[in-house]
Design an enzyme around this catalytic site. Structure first.
Site, PDB file in Angstrom:
ATOM      1  N   LYS A 125       0.914  -1.292  -0.089  1.00 16.08           N
ATOM      2  CA  LYS A 125       0.027   0.001   0.116  1.00 16.08           C
ATOM      3  C   LYS A 125       0.884   1.230  -0.026  1.00 16.08           C
ATOM      4  O   LYS A 125       0.571   2.244  -0.618  1.00 16.08           O
ATOM      5  CB  LYS A 125      -1.022   0.000   1.241  1.00 16.08           C
ATOM      6  CG  LYS A 125      -1.961  -1.080   1.071  1.00 16.08           C
ATOM      7  CD  LYS A 125      -2.791  -0.991   2.500  1.00 16.08           C
ATOM      8  CE  LYS A 125      -3.792  -2.428   2.420  1.00 16.08           C
ATOM      9  NZ  LYS A 125      -4.687  -2.162   3.702  1.00 16.08           N
TER      10      LYS A 125
ATOM     11  N   ALA B  16      -1.474   1.205   6.278  1.00 14.62           N
ATOM     12  CA  ALA B  16      -1.299   0.148   7.442  1.00 14.62           C
ATOM     13  C   ALA B  16      -2.346  -0.924   6.795  1.00 14.62           C
ATOM     14  O   ALA B  16      -2.843  -0.769   5.905  1.00 14.62           O
ATOM     15  CB  ALA B  16      -2.197   0.914   8.370  1.00 14.62           C
ATOM     16  N   ASP B  17      -2.206  -1.991   7.466  1.00 12.08           N
ATOM     17  CA  ASP B  17      -3.040  -3.164   6.999  1.00 12.08           C
ATOM     18  C   ASP B  17      -3.206  -3.952   8.572  1.00 12.08           C
ATOM     19  O   ASP B  17      -2.253  -4.324   9.323  1.00 12.08           O
ATOM     20  CB  ASP B  17      -2.256  -4.085   6.073  1.00 12.08           C
ATOM     21  CG  ASP B  17      -3.467  -5.344   5.627  1.00 12.08           C
ATOM     22  OD1 ASP B  17      -4.268  -4.930   4.844  1.00 12.08           O
ATOM     23  OD2 ASP B  17      -3.277  -6.555   6.183  1.00 12.08           O
ATOM     24  N   THR B  18      -4.407  -4.334   8.704  1.00  9.58           N
ATOM     25  CA  THR B  18      -4.766  -5.155   9.646  1.00  9.58           C
ATOM     26  C   THR B  18      -5.416  -6.625   9.568  1.00  9.58           C
ATOM     27  O   THR B  18      -6.174  -6.690   8.632  1.00  9.58           O
ATOM     28  CB  THR B  18      -6.043  -4.168  10.598  1.00  9.58           C
ATOM     29  OG1 THR B  18      -5.491  -2.864  10.894  1.00  9.58           O
ATOM     30  CG2 THR B  18      -6.550  -4.947  11.956  1.00  9.58           C
TER      31      THR B  18
ATOM     32  N   ALA C 278       0.277  -3.856  10.630  1.00  3.62           N
ATOM     33  CA  ALA C 278       1.663  -3.331  10.340  1.00  3.62           C
ATOM     34  C   ALA C 278       1.375  -1.749   9.736  1.00  3.62           C
ATOM     35  O   ALA C 278       0.386  -1.571   8.944  1.00  3.62           O
ATOM     36  CB  ALA C 278       2.014  -4.306   9.074  1.00  3.62           C
TER      37      ALA C 278
END
Length: 209
Positions: free
Chosen positions: A56, A78-80, A115
């Site tokens: 991203k 961000a990635d969850t 992250a």
């Protein structure tokens, strides 16, 4: 805004934007990345979150490089990921997906990984991974059906949004609450501040709502 570098959020998530605003940071632009978020075969939750946050950030950087007004901005992505053991739960978009997630989470511990990736004006990349352990109460069929009826689960990792009704399902949480919402504020602000972003710039005359 004058007096600070430009700032770009590589996300269209209202929750991530609201969390940044809570910390006194107002992005100059949103650049949601069109990235395939499907986990790779055998990919572990931590690795998946880190890979997607970086992807991203890469996509947002390419967009910013083409924009004279935003070139040289700080970028954050961000990635969850919600996981039970090594199993990554989907971002539920269908009723059956949400119901399956909720049954799996019922009465059990799970982990939420976010992250975050910061790109500096010099195009250096900095990443952090944050983990929170969460335990849900045992959910009855009525709980699950009523929650599905609320619609809050749509598009949410693990089929729930902790900042809404599902907050009442949480028996115990160890770690960052904002991480479970989608952007761990302490780590985000610390990472930005460590790279020279003036995080207190927007605090003057800030009024809590």
């Amino acid at each position: 805004m004058l007096g600070r570098p430009k700032f770009v959020l590589a996300s269209g998530s209202p929750r991530r934007l609201a969390l940044l605003n809570q910390a006194g940071i107002e992005p100059d632009a949103l650049r949601p990345a069109d990235v395939d978020e499907t986990p790779r075969r055998g990919e572990l939750p931590r690795a998946c979150a880190n890979r997607l946050a970086r992807a991203k950030a890469d996509a947002a950087l390419k967009s910013v490089q083409l924009d004279d007004d935003l070139r040289g901005s700080f970028i954050i992505s961000a990635d969850t990921v919600v996981a039970v053991g090594r199993r990554i739960l989907p971002k539920a978009n269908l009723v059956d997906e949400a119901a399956q997630c909720l049954r799996l989470l019922s009465g059990r511990n799970h982990r939420v990984y976010t992250a975050i990736c910061v790109v500096t004006p010099r195009e250096a990349f900095r990443q952090r991974l944050v983990e929170t352990r969460v335990r849900f109460k045992r959910l009855s069929d009525d709980d699950i059906q009523a929650y599905i009826g609320s619609g809050e689960w749509r598009g949410k990792a693990g089929g729930y949004a902790v900042q809404g009704i599902a907050g009442s399902f949480v028996v115990k949480m160890v770690g960052s609450y904002t991480n479970v919402v989608g952007l761990p504020l302490y780590e985000t602000v610390t990472l930005l501040g460590g790279e020279g972003f003036p995080i207190r710039h927007g605090w003057l005359n800030a009024v809590a709502v």
